[in-house]
Write a protein that holds these residues in place. Structure first.
Motif, PDB file in Angstrom:
ATOM      1  N   THR A  81      12.197  45.775  67.103  1.00 24.64           N
ATOM      2  CA  THR A  81      10.871  45.162  67.116  1.00 24.64           C
ATOM      3  C   THR A  81       9.819  46.168  66.654  1.00 24.64           C
ATOM      4  N   VAL A  82       8.590  45.696  66.494  1.00 25.51           N
ATOM      5  CA  VAL A  82       7.490  46.582  66.114  1.00 25.51           C
ATOM      6  C   VAL A  82       7.353  47.718  67.125  1.00 25.51           C
ATOM      7  N   TYR A  83       7.418  47.364  68.403  1.00 20.68           N
ATOM      8  CA  TYR A  83       7.307  48.380  69.457  1.00 20.68           C
ATOM      9  C   TYR A  83       8.432  49.404  69.354  1.00 20.68           C
ATOM     10  N   ARG A 293      -2.762  49.354  68.162  1.00 16.17           N
ATOM     11  CA  ARG A 293      -1.995  48.159  67.769  1.00 16.17           C
ATOM     12  C   ARG A 293      -2.201  47.003  68.742  1.00 16.17           C
ATOM     13  N   LEU A 295      -0.245  45.675  71.127  1.00 11.98           N
ATOM     14  CA  LEU A 295       0.912  44.804  70.915  1.00 11.98           C
ATOM     15  C   LEU A 295       0.998  43.670  71.929  1.00 11.98           C
ATOM     16  N   GLU A 299       5.912  41.176  70.162  1.00  8.02           N
ATOM     17  CA  GLU A 299       6.178  42.317  69.286  1.00  8.02           C
ATOM     18  C   GLU A 299       7.017  43.380  69.975  1.00  8.02           C
TER      19      GLU A 299
END
Length: 440
Positions: A81-83, A293, A295, A299
């Motif tokens: 994931t983005v994280y 970000r 999140l 995300e």
């Protein structure tokens, strides 16, 4: 003139230019692995081990008296994931700052795919190695090995990945055959061979048994660290694992001799080691990026993993409970649950979703916590964290919340062995006792 020449000779000896008998510094290899995204321990308990700041402190201490090469078996990340990607970058940046010379491709790195691996190589100069992985066209992902030199010692590091971790974007060949190929190609260019093998314990042990040609096979993930043992002749087998809590230290013989075997030691990175300031700065840069970000749960891996499985109802918020449950609200207000968010602030961890999920109300639920910047009213552990979303109950009180009669079952979601090792339900319940004990 004679006095001047005498001074020159003394100076040369002092700096080592003419001292042929001065012993070389001892050579050690420090190997980490299976960090699994744990850039630092969560900090909810005082006796947690691991973290890049302690790892760097240990390495700095050894470098005061030894020549130290730092390697990683792989498994630095924890998802795609983005994280997860942001955390992987932070971990690799921290490794770079502590002087990691090789990083093997593990399962998490392989799941990132060839493009991300090559991008990180360019962006962070990550010293990847992997002898048995290619992309779907057959092109090697990274260098197969790397040789480091200290004095008269030349150490080759060869990285391999279990074929169990092949995926749709990455092909994985036989680890043993890959190692033997590199040993043949590099014959005469090294004195010691260390294999970094990201694979399960049974496969790791077999690989070490089948490779008497190498000096050490260091693996992960194996659940628990494997204490150093000689698997075959002089081949040392061991592993560094468990979220970066343990590292392996390989000690090379003081005299070059194939008759003298490497020695190994497992070290737990516990409270004996203070945090290295540069790595703390790296963690703070990671938190600053997370703040920027902002999140959402979508995300992160926590919704997909089932942590944030939402009830059918919508979160109403703790304030909605106060008018009908005034005494229970008072007890909550005086509890540590009501200040759960504030407990993260001193470390800057309030922007880390991995911490947020246990310090807010309804993480990933409809009407629940969405992000630090979007839902300040859902900060802290509120009533619905334990009793379930309550919008329908607020409208029609005879409708029970989803966990009205089994609130206690949610405790271990956050009060697990890792983050709350001293948790005892009966003892903790006395701190927040409210309502009907039969319904807890």
């Amino acid at each position: 003139m004679r006095l001047f020449l005498y001074f020159v000779v003394l100076t040369a000896i002092a700096v080592g230019g003419c001292d042929k008998t001065r012993p070389e510094r001892p050579v050690t290899v420090v190997v980490s692995g299976d960090t699994a995204g744990w850039i630092v321990p969560c900090g909810c308990a005082s006796n947690q081990s691991g973290g890049l700041p302690r790892r760097a402190a240990f390495i700095d201490r050894r470098r005061e008296t030894e020549t130290v090469f730092v390697a990683d078996v792989g498994g630095a990340g924890s998802g795609t994931t983005v994280y997860d990607r942001l955390k992987l970058e932070a971990i690799l940046r921290g490794e770079s700052e502590m002087g990691v010379c090789v990083h093997n491709i593990g399962k998490a790195e392989a799941e990132s795919g060839p493009e991300i691996i090559r991008l990180l190589s360019e962006k962070l100069q990550t010293p990847w190695i992997s002898a048995n992985t290619t992309d779907t066209t057959g092109k090697p992902l990274v260098s197969a090995s790397k040789t480091m030199t200290a004095g008269k010692r030349r150490i080759i590091f060869i990285g391999v990945l279990s074929q169990d971790y092949q995926n749709e974007n990455i092909r994985v060949a036989s680890p043993r055959q890959a190692v033997l190929r590199i040993l043949k190609e590099q014959a005469g260019s090294f004195d010691y061979a260390v294999v970094l093998a990201y694979m399960p314990e049974d496969e790791l042990r077999k690989l070490a048994q089948d490779l008497p040609e190498v000096d050490a096979v260091v693996g992960g993930p194996t659940g628990q660290p494997v204490p150093p043992v000689y698997a075959q002749g002089h081949t040392l087998l061991t592993s560094a694992t468990r979220q970066g809590k343990f590292i392996v230290v390989l000690t090379f013989p003081e005299k070059d001799s194939r008759d003298v075997r490497l020695e190994g030691e497992i070290v737990e990175l516990d409270e004996r080691f203070a945090d290295e300031p540069g790595q703390i700065d790296n963690v703070q840069r990671f938190y600053a990026e997370l703040k920027h970000r902002d999140l959402t749960p979508e995300e992160t891996p926590f919704v997909e993993s089932g942590f944030a499985v939402a009830p059918l109802d919508v979160v109403a918020g703790t304030q909605a409970c106060q008018s009908c449950h005034e005494e229970e609200y008072r007890i909550w207000k005086e509890s540590r649950h009501a200040a759960a968010w504030e407990s993260l602030v001193p470390r800057g961890a309030q922007y880390d979703p991995d911490c947020q999920r246990c310090h807010v109300t309804g993480y990933g639920w409809s009407g629940g916590f969405e992000s630090a910047g979007r839902s300040t009213e859902r900060r802290n552990v509120g009533c619905e964290s334990c009793h379930g979303a309550s919008s329908r109950h607020c409208v029609k009180t005879e409708i029970q919340t989803s966990q009205a009669t089994r609130a206690s079952q949610g405790c271990l979601v956050c009060h697990d062995k890792e983050n709350s090792p001293m948790f005892d339900y009966d003892q903790y319940w006395t701190k927040i006792r409210h309502g009907d004990d039969d319904l807890k």
